[in-house]
Write a protein that holds these residues in place. Structure first.
Motif, PDB file in Angstrom:
ATOM      1  N   ILE A   1      -1.399 -12.613   3.564  1.00 58.40           N
ATOM      2  CA  ILE A   1      -1.830 -11.254   3.240  1.00 58.40           C
ATOM      3  C   ILE A   1      -2.202 -10.557   4.544  1.00 58.40           C
ATOM      4  O   ILE A   1      -2.993 -11.077   5.336  1.00 58.40           O
ATOM      5  N   MET A   2      -1.619  -9.379   4.764  1.00 59.51           N
ATOM      6  CA  MET A   2      -1.943  -8.571   5.935  1.00 59.51           C
ATOM      7  C   MET A   2      -2.767  -7.380   5.458  1.00 59.51           C
ATOM      8  O   MET A   2      -2.292  -6.539   4.692  1.00 59.51           O
ATOM      9  N   VAL A   3      -4.008  -7.318   5.900  1.00 61.58           N
ATOM     10  CA  VAL A   3      -4.970  -6.356   5.383  1.00 61.58           C
ATOM     11  C   VAL A   3      -5.021  -5.106   6.257  1.00 61.58           C
ATOM     12  O   VAL A   3      -5.109  -5.196   7.481  1.00 61.58           O
TER      13      VAL A   3
ATOM     14  N   ARG B   1      -3.665  -2.485   1.349  1.00 60.65           N
ATOM     15  CA  ARG B   1      -4.805  -1.677   1.786  1.00 60.65           C
ATOM     16  C   ARG B   1      -6.054  -2.145   1.043  1.00 60.65           C
ATOM     17  O   ARG B   1      -6.093  -2.164  -0.190  1.00 60.65           O
ATOM     18  N   VAL B   2      -7.072  -2.519   1.806  1.00 57.86           N
ATOM     19  CA  VAL B   2      -8.239  -3.208   1.254  1.00 57.86           C
ATOM     20  C   VAL B   2      -9.508  -2.645   1.867  1.00 57.86           C
ATOM     21  O   VAL B   2      -9.535  -2.277   3.045  1.00 57.86           O
TER      22      VAL B   2
ATOM     23  N   ILE C   1      -7.138  -2.062  -2.919  1.00 55.97           N
ATOM     24  CA  ILE C   1      -7.921  -3.153  -3.505  1.00 55.97           C
ATOM     25  C   ILE C   1      -9.327  -3.046  -2.920  1.00 55.97           C
ATOM     26  O   ILE C   1      -9.511  -3.135  -1.704  1.00 55.97           O
ATOM     27  N   SER C   2     -10.319  -2.835  -3.774  1.00 52.95           N
ATOM     28  CA  SER C   2     -11.683  -2.629  -3.280  1.00 52.95           C
ATOM     29  C   SER C   2     -12.686  -3.333  -4.175  1.00 52.95           C
ATOM     30  O   SER C   2     -12.406  -3.663  -5.326  1.00 52.95           O
TER      31      SER C   2
ATOM     32  N   PHE D   1       0.811  -1.215   0.000  1.00 50.69           N
ATOM     33  CA  PHE D   1       0.000   0.000   0.000  1.00 50.69           C
ATOM     34  C   PHE D   1       0.847   1.269   0.000  1.00 50.69           C
ATOM     35  O   PHE D   1       0.351   2.353  -0.284  1.00 50.69           O
ATOM     36  N   PHE D   2       2.136   1.142   0.327  1.00 51.79           N
ATOM     37  CA  PHE D   2       3.036   2.281   0.184  1.00 51.79           C
ATOM     38  C   PHE D   2       3.492   2.438  -1.265  1.00 51.79           C
ATOM     39  O   PHE D   2       3.474   3.533  -1.829  1.00 51.79           O
TER      40      PHE D   2
END
Length: 304
Positions: free
Chosen positions: A279-281, A197-198, A256-257, A166-167
């Motif tokens: 996966i770390m959300v 980032r989700v 991711i959405s 997400f960075f």
């Protein structure tokens, strides 16, 4: 594939700073019930967006409220502290709560000429102190990175590596490959996790609105306004400047959405491309109920 949570303890329109930590602790309890593998708490200072100034404290408080989920730091800003102090604090938590305590460290944009040596020292200390726990790295030490420069250091030390998609949503495959190569060259097993980032919702429209609010927050932060995560109502009324619209096109790619099926498909594809077993959300919404719903829907989809 394992599914975990990275909580930045967000300050939002619904959750002011004095309530953010409590919201994060509620999330830890919910994540355990939903079957998440671990939850980590991030470290930020002098921020109007995040209230997590002491991830070790959040970890301790969350451990007291849970029984099975792994809990840790994601991560301690290692340039700010002596490695020995980090080892003592996290070692004490392990003495009390056993082998479900994780130590994640990072450096963000901070410069530290001794960073690699600190990682090696922590790996050595935790490796002597803690036994092996499958499928965790020795000593439960993880290194967080985004640009790729720290990935080889994690591999050389025998730590796990968490890449912050997400960075920087591009080029992560190179970083994770460099980590695995360094781990292999030094005789260590590799443990690769991808932080993404989700946000998901039952309808595409709701998911799109939640994602747009996240983009608005990130864009305004980029352009100098460090404020709370906006609500979807605030975002719907907002008049974007031309500079914000331009910036939004780039920032939207880091989120991711969509519906659970769509998000699941994208996450599994990302994990495969990066060689990640986990996966770390990270989900940022103004309303804590939207955040919990997103985590619930995702957990249910991964179990189905």
């Amino acid at each position: 594939m394992r599914l975990s949570v990275l909580d930045q303890v967000p300050i939002t329109e619904h959750t002011p700073a004095r309530e953010a930590a409590t919201s994060g602790l509620r999330l830890a309890v919910a994540a355990e019930k939903l079957g998440y593998h671990r939850i980590w708490f991030a470290e930020h200072h002098r921020s109007e967006s995040f209230a997590g100034t002491a991830p070790e404290m959040m970890t301790a408080l969350a451990l007291e409220r849970t029984t099975d989920i792994r809990v840790g730091t994601g991560g301690i800003l290692l340039p700010l502290y002596p490695a020995a102090k980090v080892a003592e604090v996290m070692g004490l938590l392990t003495d009390v709560h056993g082998d479900r305590v994780d130590t994640g460290v990072g450096r963000a944009a901070l410069h530290d000429p001794d960073y690699a040596e600190k990682i090696t020292a922590l790996a050595r200390t935790f490796g002597r102190r803690h036994g092996l726990v499958s499928p965790e790295p020795p000593g439960r030490l993880w290194v967080l990175g985004a640009g790729g420069s720290t990935a080889p250091s994690a591999g050389e030390a025998g730590a796990g590596y968490v890449h912050g998609h997400f960075f920087v949503p591009r080029g992560g495959e190179t970083a994770t490959a460099a980590y695995r190569a360094a781990a292999d060259a030094h005789g260590h097993a590799s443990h690769t996790t991808l932080a993404v980032r989700v946000v998901t919702a039952e309808s595409p429209e709701r998911a799109r609105a939640l994602a747009e609010a996240m983009v608005l927050w990130r864009v305004r932060k980029d352009l100098g306004y460090d404020g709370p995560i906006p609500s979807i109502d605030t975002t719907a009324r907002y008049h974007w400047t031309e500079a914000e619209q331009t910036r939004a096109k780039a920032r939207a790619t880091a989120i991711i959405s969509g519906t659970p099926d769509r998000v699941y498909a994208e996450l599994t594809t990302l994990a495969e491309a990066h060689g990640a077993a986990e996966i770390m959300v990270n989900t940022l919404t103004s309303d804590p109920d939207d955040r919990l719903t997103s985590y619930r829907l995702l957990a249910e989809r991964f179990r189905s």
